[in-house]
Design an enzyme around this catalytic site. Structure first.
Site, PDB file in Angstrom:
ATOM      1  N   CYS A 147      27.760  10.841  -8.883  1.00 13.62           N
ATOM      2  CA  CYS A 147      28.224   9.707  -9.556  1.00 13.62           C
ATOM      3  C   CYS A 147      28.305   8.613  -8.470  1.00 13.62           C
ATOM      4  O   CYS A 147      27.637   8.617  -7.513  1.00 13.62           O
ATOM      5  CB  CYS A 147      29.727   9.985  -9.974  1.00 13.62           C
ATOM      6  SG  CYS A 147      30.731  10.322  -8.213  1.00 13.62           S
ATOM      7  N   CYS A 183      29.295   9.073  -5.031  1.00 15.01           N
ATOM      8  CA  CYS A 183      28.212   9.816  -4.066  1.00 15.01           C
ATOM      9  C   CYS A 183      27.596   8.746  -3.584  1.00 15.01           C
ATOM     10  O   CYS A 183      27.326   8.812  -2.231  1.00 15.01           O
ATOM     11  CB  CYS A 183      27.422  10.691  -4.840  1.00 15.01           C
ATOM     12  SG  CYS A 183      28.314  11.927  -5.616  1.00 15.01           S
ATOM     13  N   CYS A 203     -11.222  28.222  16.078  1.00 16.14           N
ATOM     14  CA  CYS A 203     -10.132  28.981  16.843  1.00 16.14           C
ATOM     15  C   CYS A 203      -8.816  28.502  16.593  1.00 16.14           C
ATOM     16  O   CYS A 203      -8.467  27.485  16.200  1.00 16.14           O
ATOM     17  CB  CYS A 203     -10.577  28.973  18.257  1.00 16.14           C
ATOM     18  SG  CYS A 203     -10.355  27.575  19.267  1.00 16.14           S
ATOM     19  N   CYS A 256      -7.920  25.091  17.779  1.00 16.56           N
ATOM     20  CA  CYS A 256      -8.132  24.025  16.540  1.00 16.56           C
ATOM     21  C   CYS A 256      -7.059  23.743  15.672  1.00 16.56           C
ATOM     22  O   CYS A 256      -6.305  22.896  15.344  1.00 16.56           O
ATOM     23  CB  CYS A 256      -9.425  24.310  15.749  1.00 16.56           C
ATOM     24  SG  CYS A 256     -10.956  24.441  16.538  1.00 16.56           S
ATOM     25  N   ASP A 295       3.289 -25.924 -10.913  1.00 21.35           N
ATOM     26  CA  ASP A 295       2.398 -26.411 -10.125  1.00 21.35           C
ATOM     27  C   ASP A 295       1.213 -26.807 -11.414  1.00 21.35           C
ATOM     28  O   ASP A 295       1.278 -26.154 -12.236  1.00 21.35           O
ATOM     29  CB  ASP A 295       1.747 -25.576  -9.255  1.00 21.35           C
ATOM     30  CG  ASP A 295       0.509 -26.198  -8.409  1.00 21.35           C
ATOM     31  OD1 ASP A 295       0.833 -27.229  -8.032  1.00 21.35           O
ATOM     32  OD2 ASP A 295      -0.498 -25.510  -8.462  1.00 21.35           O
ATOM     33  N   ASP A 329      -0.001 -20.805  -7.957  1.00 26.03           N
ATOM     34  CA  ASP A 329      -0.998 -19.804  -7.716  1.00 26.03           C
ATOM     35  C   ASP A 329      -1.890 -20.053  -6.363  1.00 26.03           C
ATOM     36  O   ASP A 329      -2.713 -19.161  -6.074  1.00 26.03           O
ATOM     37  CB  ASP A 329      -2.023 -19.767  -9.031  1.00 26.03           C
ATOM     38  CG  ASP A 329      -2.908 -20.748  -8.913  1.00 26.03           C
ATOM     39  OD1 ASP A 329      -2.707 -21.948  -8.339  1.00 26.03           O
ATOM     40  OD2 ASP A 329      -4.196 -20.775  -9.227  1.00 26.03           O
ATOM     41  N   ASP A 356       1.132 -23.481  -2.339  1.00 32.62           N
ATOM     42  CA  ASP A 356       2.282 -23.132  -3.273  1.00 32.62           C
ATOM     43  C   ASP A 356       3.574 -22.240  -2.591  1.00 32.62           C
ATOM     44  O   ASP A 356       4.428 -21.948  -2.983  1.00 32.62           O
ATOM     45  CB  ASP A 356       2.135 -22.571  -4.714  1.00 32.62           C
ATOM     46  CG  ASP A 356       1.187 -23.673  -5.244  1.00 32.62           C
ATOM     47  OD1 ASP A 356       1.291 -24.785  -5.104  1.00 32.62           O
ATOM     48  OD2 ASP A 356       0.361 -23.119  -6.236  1.00 32.62           O
TER      49      ASP A 356
END
Length: 812
Positions: free
Chosen positions: A21, A24, A89, A92, A500, A699, A703
């Site tokens: 809830c 929490c 080995c 590694c 724009d 865009d 801007d």
């Protein structure tokens, strides 16, 4: 993934388990915020995620996770198994293990040399499988997906496991509660046959109620203990307190041979609350459908050309620079640029636009879109977490995990709610026992239990985040990427929108329409010199002149020097001659006389054309007019915005006549013309200071400051990465109808949130006094509480049916 924030801080998102809830999430938020090194913590109950900004120099991810565990919750981890090649080995395998354990977000790593396999447990919000593979490969080994192991959707598995657990608990609770319910019904109806006598046996009722209380209901005791131990309180405290009171009081009466038993009350309450939890968990699983759908769009394999051969490889193995082959009907695996071939591509998953887009060599293609017709080859440009799809998923996840300002109200209320409710329940008990029905412990206890149970704040905590989750997901499905819940909320309050011109209202692909030579210069020579001067400029108007010259078959000369003057034009040295191409202001600043041509310039501008003045060695030698065509839907979008009561402005660097001519064609009356790029943000700020709630739509790179200054910044998705990064909402479609759709979606989401808050509060506002007055039985209170959360989540899910491009803002 962890991302670097300001001042050396980093951001991380943890998936959290165990919250029930708003109390929490509030407690976890407060606990994390107190942790040294944590600058900010935002916990979202609906998506069960914690977004944390922290200083890695002061606190580690492990310490943050340990704090989450200490508060009583779990950080959900993911696990992957990888096939390792190149190990010889034990040294590694040890080196790989040590390297992986140093990777941020990795909880544990075990490398088995014998079977050549690595099992890695990690936080999915911090690191990913591709990062783990990269780390192994950097250590000098190979990492591959196991052939029989698919990538695990840990979140889905966790949710399904929770549903399964609640289903089991419900079966246990319902199985033992039904006889108790039947006994209660028979008693209420006055039917006292042999069956009733057996069912009303106090010892049988004790036997039936005990498994419900301590098997099905153990989750409430465990959670309540953890919460209380950490100094908090949540709905589980209320449930455990209320049902325990009824259960243990009944045991006391059995031992004293008293007739008042309430075993059925505690058992049926637990059953109803578990049913509510099951329905809620099932419904919440559907709120993240948008993310799952987006992730499901990713292609699994890619066909790449290596060493002259076509190979099918996992999409994760595609590298930047790989040549990828795509055939008709196939998904495009990653982002790139077409090198060979033509086709049409269905980009609806990205933009929401159903019409396929024609593609040719040099065009960009996006991963997860679908190739419809031709076969083509493209060069991979963005792979893994850099693809558009991966970024979309990240944006939506972050938005769904963020908090809207309206949620602060619910957070404040829920923070005080449980202690207040316990106090009210105790007052109710005392008033009934002492004043209203003196000495009647049973009546006081029943009303005490009813108050506790009706008041659980689950629905209040879910009211806002579930709607935000569905709303942002719905936006993503329709090409509207909302970066945060606050932006979704702010969009519905907009009073003014500044558009724009170039690339937003217009297509941003202007074409040269008039070439007028002056001072005895030939038209071909004017075009050759002007196009040569502009060839290094990236401005759309400059490119229009260059393309026009190229179409005329003119060979463009190379400038000796080039200087772009933002908002004015260019100054170039070409073939030893000084050339200026640009605005009247550029000519004035360089003392170039153009008064004699003013009438011709103004006439072209009245036609909506932008006039570029060309000066050769300090003398006006030509005029070149360039026109940008208006996007098909611009006028429709402006009309729709006005219908919403929103004031629409156009901002441009063009002169007043050209700007007004374009504005008239789309129905805009408020025009800000001759505004230099660096002054756009000032104009937006000036409108804000007038008390307007302002959105900026653009865009281009220039801007970005204005987008950041506005209350809400909209970036057209066909624009630049800088503009998209600066914006709050990105419109993947290249037209303005996306703004209308985003505002409609915002209004629908906010209305949905308010409905949820109303229903969440009405349960408690009406239920608590009714229960306190003795008019509500604990069983009915439990049913109301259990279904309050379900009703809130179900109402939020209605947004999934909302179409922001078609439905009016009165819908949903």
């Amino acid at each position: 993934m962890t991302e670097t924030a300001k001042n050396g801080l980093e951001n991380v998102i943890f998936k959290i388990g165990g919250m029930t809830c708003a109390a929490c999430s509030g407690r976890l938020e407060r606990g994390l915020s107190k942790l040294p090194g944590v600058a900010k913590a935002a916990v979202n109950l609906a998506v069960e995620k914690a977004a944390i900004t922290y200083d890695p120099a002061q606190v580690t991810l492990t310490e943050i996770a340990q704090k989450v565990e200490a508060i009583g919750f779990q950080v959900i981890t993911d696990k992957v198994e990888l096939k390792i090649s190149g190990m010889t080995c034990a040294a590694c395998s040890g080196r790989i293990e040590r390297s992986l354990k140093k990777l941020p977000g990795v909880v544990n790593a075990v490398v088995n040399l014998a079977v050549e396999k690595a099992t890695v447990e990690f936080y999915p919000g911090v690191t990913g499988i591709s990062d783990i593979k990269d780390r192994i490969e950097k250590a000098g080994f190979g990492a591959h997906d196991l052939a029989d192991t698919a990538e695990v959707d840990q979140e889905k598995q966790t949710r399904e496991a929770e549903v399964s657990r609640q289903r089991f608990r419900l079966l246990v609770a319902a199985g033992f509660s039904l006889p108790l319910l039947l006994a209660m019904i028979l008693h209420m109806l006055g039917i006292m046959g042999s069956v009733a006598h057996v069912l009303m046996n106090p010892y049988l009722q004790l036997v039936l109620a005990t498994p419900v209380q301590f098997i099905a209901g153990w989750q409430f005791y465990r959670s309540a203990y953890t919460v209380l131990k950490n100094g908090g309180a949540n709905m589980d405290v209320l449930v455990a307190l209320g049902t325990s009171a009824a259960y243990f009081y009944s045991i006391a009466n059995v031992l004293r041979n008293e007739p008042d038993l309430y075993f059925e009350t505690s058992a049926i309450l637990i059953t109803l609350i578990i049913l509510g939890k099951l329905l809620e968990a099932t419904a919440k699983g559907r709120t993240s459908a948008a993310i799952k759908a987006l992730m499901g769009l990713q292609a699994r394999t890619a066909r790449v050309v290596r060493d002259g051969q076509e190979l099918d490889i996992p999409v994760e193995a595609v590298l930047v620079g790989d040549v990828v082959v795509v055939r008709p009907g196939e998904k495009i695996p990653v982002d790139g640029v077409i090198a060979e071939g033509t086709s049409t591509v269905d980009e609806s998953m990205l933009t929401g636009e159903s019409l396929p887009v024609d593609k040719k060599a040099g065009d960009t293609v996006i991963g997860a879109t679908i190739n419809k017709l031709g076969t083509f080859k493209f060069t991979a440009a963005k792979v893994g977490k850099d693809t558009a799809l991966a970024q979309i998923v990240r944006i939506v996840e972050e938005a769904q995990g963020s908090k809207a300002p309206i949620q602060r109200f619910a957070d404040v209320v829920s923070g005080y709610f449980v202690p207040v409710v316990v106090g009210l329940a105790l007052v109710t008990f005392g008033v009934w026992y002492i004043f209203l029905d003196p000495g009647n412990f049973s009546r006081a206890l029943v009303n005490f239990t009813a108050v506790l149970v009706i008041a659980c704040p689950c629905a209040l905590g879910l009211a806002t985040p579930t709607s935000i989750m569905v709303g942002t997901g719905k936006g993503a499905e329709n090409g509207i990427l909302i970066k945060g819940a606050e932006h979704l909320e702010n969009a519905h309050r907009l009073t003014t929108i500044v558009l724009d011109k170039t690339g937003t209202i217009t297509k941003g692909e202007p074409e040269a329409t008039d070439v007028i030579p002056l001072a005895g210069l030939a038209e071909t020579e004017l075009l050759r010199l002007a196009a040569g001067a502009e060839k290094n400029s990236e401005h759309p108007l400059a490119q229009a002149i260059v393309k026009y010259g190229q179409r005329q078959g003119i060979v463009l000369p190379e400038p000796e020097s080039f200087a772009a003057i933002p908002g004015h034009g260019v100054e170039v040295t070409l073939e030893g001659r000084r050339i200026l191409v640009g605005t009247r202001k550029l000519m004035q600043e360089n003392n170039v006389e153009f008064t004699a041509e003013l009438a011709a310039i103004e006439q072209l501008e009245l036609e909506g054309k932008t006039v570029m003045l060309f000066a050769l060695d300090g003398r006006l030698s030509g005029l070149i007019a360039v026109a940008d065509t208006v996007k098909e839907n611009s006028a429709q979008a402006v009309a729709a915005l006005k219908q919403m009561g929103i004031e629409v402005w156009m901002i441009t660097g063009d002169n007043v006549r050209t700007a007004q001519a374009i504005a008239r064609t789309v129905g805009i009356t408020n025009v800000l013309a001759e505004v230099l790029p660096e002054h756009k943000a000032e104009q937006v700020d000036a409108l804000k200071k007038q008390g307007k709630v302002v959105a900026m739509v653009g865009d281009g790179i220039n801007d970005a400051p204005a987008l950041a200054t506005a209350d809400v910044g909209f970036a057209i998705g066909t624009g630049t990465d800088v503009a998209i990064e600066a914006a709050d909402i990105t419109l993947m479609r290249g037209d303005l109808t996306g703004i209308v759709a985003a505002i409609r979606l915002s209004k629908a989401t906010m209305r949905n949130i308010k409905q949820n808050l109303f229903w969440a509060l009405i349960y408690n506002s009406l239920g608590i006094p009714v229960a306190a007055m003795g008019f509500l039985s604990p069983v009915l209170a439990g049913a109301a509480m259990a279904f309050s959360s379900v009703s809130v989540v179900t109402n939020a899910l209605r947004l999934r049916r909302f179409d922001p491009y078609r439905d009016r803002d009165t819908a949903a």
